[in-house]
Design an enzyme around this catalytic site. Sequence first.
Site: not given
Length: 385
Positions: A97, A281, A335, A337, A340
Amino acid sequence: MSNPAFNTQLIARHPRLAARVMKTTTPHGEFLTPHFMPVGTRAFLNYLTPADLVQTDSQIILGGNTYHMLLSPGLEVIQALGGMHKMMNWSGAMLTDSGGYQVFSLSKNSKICQINEEGARFKHPINGQIIHLTPHSSLEAQKVIGADIIMAFDQCTPDTLDKALVQGAMDRTHRWLLQSKAYQEKHPHSVYGFPQALFGIIQGSYFRDLREESARFVTSLDLDGIAIGGETIGYDMQKTVEIIQWVQPYLPQDKLRYTMGVGLSPQDLIDVVAEGIDMFDCVAPTRNARHGALYHGHLIEENGWLRFESDMENARIQIKKSLYAKEDQPILNGCTCYTCQHHSRGYLHYLFKTQSLAFSHLACIHNIHVMQHTCQTMQKLILGH
Ligand SMILES: [Zn+2]
């Protein structure tokens, strides 16, 4: 502005909604949208390594806020370490940014920061040094940071009903954008020799005529992408969606569209993508994770689009609750991930209660994964498979 190293292609459009899939090539790899950008405020993500980010399928990150980078470690250090990609060891695409939002927050206290036509003037909070952030110096800093997408310095508009104030900030943002574009045309590369893409920011708060005027101005400049900013965006989702609908007719089909600060929950992403937004974001997924609020819900297809449905309050599990202490199941069944796949709610509850740093690590992996899984599911649906 022709920028061959930054190539964006429209791949597919939703048959009914404004949602689309775009493929973007940067000097540091490709990314497919819709895509959520995890935020590395200070050149790192709290509790996540670049390898963790790759595992969550993050292809582009917000690699650091220019304001924070100026304060610490400072541009000299970043340049000595070869730029932010090399310094962080992040090999994918990156956006930074301009510092506009942080300066806006600081300027709420005029003793700390003043904004005038030149830019912002503030005191370094530790060493007291006076720092000037201007359209020119913000871009100069972003050339040292070396991100693939850099943002024009803007005056973020507050959530206020004072139209004259909003118009003043918007007009100034437009003047600053012209300065940024002129600087970018003279210096299109980072100090490391990579071409960078410049995005402009539409302001105008919650005034339809001002948002439309800002959209007309920003899109007239042939920038590489268009962002929609302001205090309202991401905080008030009903207004955010309405503002996108106002400006959408002005946005070119072939440029990326970025809502700044959207992503408090997976549903927020679904809502802005339906209106034609490509990237976003937000610090909320990692902040929520640290506080023990873990995203919980399933994506339900309905009338050709998606909904994040959950039987939990705010679609989050509050892992600190004692009812999870003996639960052997993962945070979210199905999930994929790491967290998990390997750990139970009971173990995570125990880690949270003992204030283990491992908890924040595992919780952040899950929340970022859910955001990226939501984006990938939208991509698949738009692509028709
Ligand atoms: Zn998970």
